[in-house]
Design a protein around this motif. Structure first.
Motif, PDB file in Angstrom:
ATOM      1  N   SER A 188       8.150  -0.058 -13.148  1.00  0.00           N
ATOM      2  CA  SER A 188       9.210   0.938 -13.308  1.00  0.00           C
ATOM      3  C   SER A 188       9.460   1.734 -12.035  1.00  0.00           C
ATOM      4  O   SER A 188      10.245   2.687 -12.037  1.00  0.00           O
ATOM      5  N   GLY A 189       8.780   1.363 -10.949  1.00  0.00           N
ATOM      6  CA  GLY A 189       9.005   2.042  -9.675  1.00  0.00           C
ATOM      7  C   GLY A 189       8.385   3.419  -9.587  1.00  0.00           C
ATOM      8  O   GLY A 189       8.833   4.256  -8.801  1.00  0.00           O
ATOM      9  N   ARG A 190       7.322   3.660 -10.362  1.00  0.00           N
ATOM     10  CA  ARG A 190       6.705   4.988 -10.368  1.00  0.00           C
ATOM     11  C   ARG A 190       5.280   4.974  -9.798  1.00  0.00           C
ATOM     12  O   ARG A 190       4.508   5.896 -10.018  1.00  0.00           O
ATOM     13  N   SER A 191       4.942   3.908  -9.064  1.00  0.00           N
ATOM     14  CA  SER A 191       3.643   3.807  -8.380  1.00  0.00           C
ATOM     15  C   SER A 191       3.913   3.799  -6.878  1.00  0.00           C
ATOM     16  O   SER A 191       4.764   3.054  -6.390  1.00  0.00           O
ATOM     17  N   PHE A 192       3.167   4.639  -6.142  1.00  0.00           N
ATOM     18  CA  PHE A 192       3.420   4.828  -4.709  1.00  0.00           C
ATOM     19  C   PHE A 192       2.109   4.689  -3.934  1.00  0.00           C
ATOM     20  O   PHE A 192       1.048   5.072  -4.421  1.00  0.00           O
ATOM     21  N   ALA A 193       2.204   4.165  -2.728  1.00  0.00           N
ATOM     22  CA  ALA A 193       0.993   3.997  -1.929  1.00  0.00           C
ATOM     23  C   ALA A 193       1.337   3.894  -0.448  1.00  0.00           C
ATOM     24  O   ALA A 193       2.468   3.576  -0.065  1.00  0.00           O
TER      25      ALA A 193
END
Length: 282
Positions: A188-193
């Motif tokens: 859903s495009g809600r993980s960032f790194a």
């Protein structure tokens, strides 16, 4: 016909009334609101029951009873009713979590039957911001995690969870539910790194719960070898920029009061304390 004061398991037809209660505190209730907006009140889709407390025939308080037991806008009388219902049902949750005052009273009533807990975190400051920090530039290398990077991000997620909660998310079902949740956030495009030149995770965070009014950052983690190097604050600023631009006008999180390094980071990024959560872990 409802009596003057009563509690009952809510049904799908109660959705609007439940959402009205949840909307009274969009920041504190973001986690449950997000679930209800997606799944409604059907227990199978919601992953648990929603209990309602009525005063003079009006729904005033809620309690989500699933993997977590979560009191919502719960008055003292509602807390007592929810505790009675929880005792009768028996413990099926892995934690009791929610606004500190109601959760503390709920646990006081449940502890004789449900205790001892593995850990009680009595004061977890609830933080919020609606703007970017002036003094911290977002890390330009923090980006959305791609679906083909799921296997790369998963060990960092497991390490964060194990550090934070004290048990591995891979216990029990072998991590199937946890892996599915991480995959959902990545998808859903809600993980960032931020990744280093060798593709290893340096920093990561997720936007775990999201409504149109508020969202909640979770799972903030810096690889041990990069800690103390000023990675966290620019990383958080980058995630905050995505959250404000793409998700919601209010961004929140809650933090353990004993985690002084994290609290300093969130303070630098501009988060302010608006309340407190409490967690009882089993």
């Amino acid at each position: 016909m409802l009596t003057q004061t009563t509690s009952r398991v809510l049904e799908p037809s109660d959705l609007d009334a439940a959402l009205a209660v949840l909307d009274r505190d969009p920041v504190a209730n973001a986690f449950v609101t997000a679930r209800v907006q997606i799944a409604g009140l059907d227990p199978w889709r919601l992953g648990g029951e929603m209990w309602g407390w009525y005063e003079d025939g009006i729904l005033t308080s809620l309690c989500y009873a699933g993997a977590n037991l979560v009191p919502i806008c719960a008055t003292p009388r509602a807390v007592r009713a929810f505790a009675d219902r929880a005792r009768r049902a028996g413990r099926r949750c892995s934690s009791v979590v929610g606004p500190a005052e109601a959760t503390a009273e709920l646990w006081r009533l449940l502890e004789p039957q449900w205790g001892p807990a593995r850990e009680v975190r009595a004061h977890q400051p609830l933080l919020v911001t609606d703007r970017m920090p002036e003094a911290i530039a977002p890390d330009p290398y923090v980006r959305r995690v791609r679906k083909d990077e799921l296997e790369t991000i998963m060990p960092a997620c497991v390490a964060m969870f194990t550090e934070e909660v004290g048990v591995s998310p891979l216990a029990g079902d072998g991590g199937l539910l946890y892996q599915a949740r991480v995959a959902e956030l990545v998808g859903s495009g809600r993980s960032f790194a931020r990744f280093d030149a060798d593709g290893n995770v340096v920093f990561k965070a997720e936007i775990g719960a999201a409504t149109d009014r508020a969202c909640q950052i979770q799972g903030v983690w810096v690889a041990p070898e990069h800690r103390g190097r000023g990675v966290a604050a620019p990383g958080m600023a980058a995630v905050l920029r995505y959250a404000l631009a793409d998700v919601a006008p209010l961004v929140s999180l809650y933090v353990n009061d004993f985690n002084t390094a994290a609290r300093r980071t969130y303070d630098r990024v501009g988060f302010r304390e608006v309340g407190a959560f409490m967690s009882v872990l089993f």
